[in-house]
Design a protein around this motif. Structure first.
Motif, short mmCIF file in Angstrom:
data_model
loop_
_atom_site.label_atom_id
_atom_site.label_comp_id
_atom_site.label_asym_id
_atom_site.label_seq_id
_atom_site.Cartn_x
_atom_site.Cartn_y
_atom_site.Cartn_z
N GLU A 26 0.83 -1.21 0.00
CA GLU A 26 0.00 0.00 0.00
C GLU A 26 0.86 1.25 0.00
N HIS A 27 1.96 1.23 0.76
CA HIS A 27 2.88 2.37 0.78
C HIS A 27 3.48 2.59 -0.61
N GLN A 30 0.96 4.14 -2.90
CA GLN A 30 0.78 5.57 -2.61
C GLN A 30 1.92 6.40 -3.16
N ASP A 33 1.57 6.59 -6.97
CA ASP A 33 0.45 7.42 -7.39
C ASP A 33 0.65 8.89 -7.06
N ASN A 34 1.19 9.19 -5.88
CA ASN A 34 1.26 10.57 -5.41
C ASN A 34 2.54 11.30 -5.77
#
Length: 83
Positions: A26-27, A30, A33-34
Motif C-alpha cells: 500500500e505504501h 501511494q 500514485d502521489n
C-alpha cells in the motif's frame, strides 16, 4: 542518489513481490500514485551517460553468446553497425 526511474522500479517490484506485507504494498502504491505519476517516469540512464566503447563490447559479446537468440544477435549487429 537513485533516479526517479530506479525508485519507481523498486516500488513496482515491491507491488509484485509475494514476500512483502500488504502495508508495504500500500505504501509503494501511494508513492507511485502521489509522487511518481503512477510510475510513469523517464527511463533511467538513456544513452547520454553510456560509454560507446563499452556498449560496442557488450553488443559484440551478445553476437557471440551461444545462449542468445538469433533475433537478439541480429538486433545487436544492427545496433553495432549503426554506431
Amino acid at each position: 542518489m537513485p533516479t526517479e526511474a530506479q525508485i519507481a522500479g523498486g516500488h513496482k517490484a515491491n507491488l509484485n513481490n509475494p514476500n512483502t506485507s500488504q502495508e508495504a504494498k500500500e505504501h509503494s502504491k501511494q508513492v507511485l500514485d502521489n509522487e511518481l505519476s503512477g510510475g510513469d517516469v523517464p527511463k533511467s540512464g538513456d544513452n547520454a551517460d553510456k560509454n560507446p566503447g563499452n556498449v560496442a563490447v557488450g553488443l559484440k559479446a551478445t553476437m557471440k553468446n551461444p545462449n542468445v537468440s538469433e533475433e537478439a544477435k541480429e538486433s545487436a549487429k544492427e545496433r553495432l553497425d549503426n554506431m
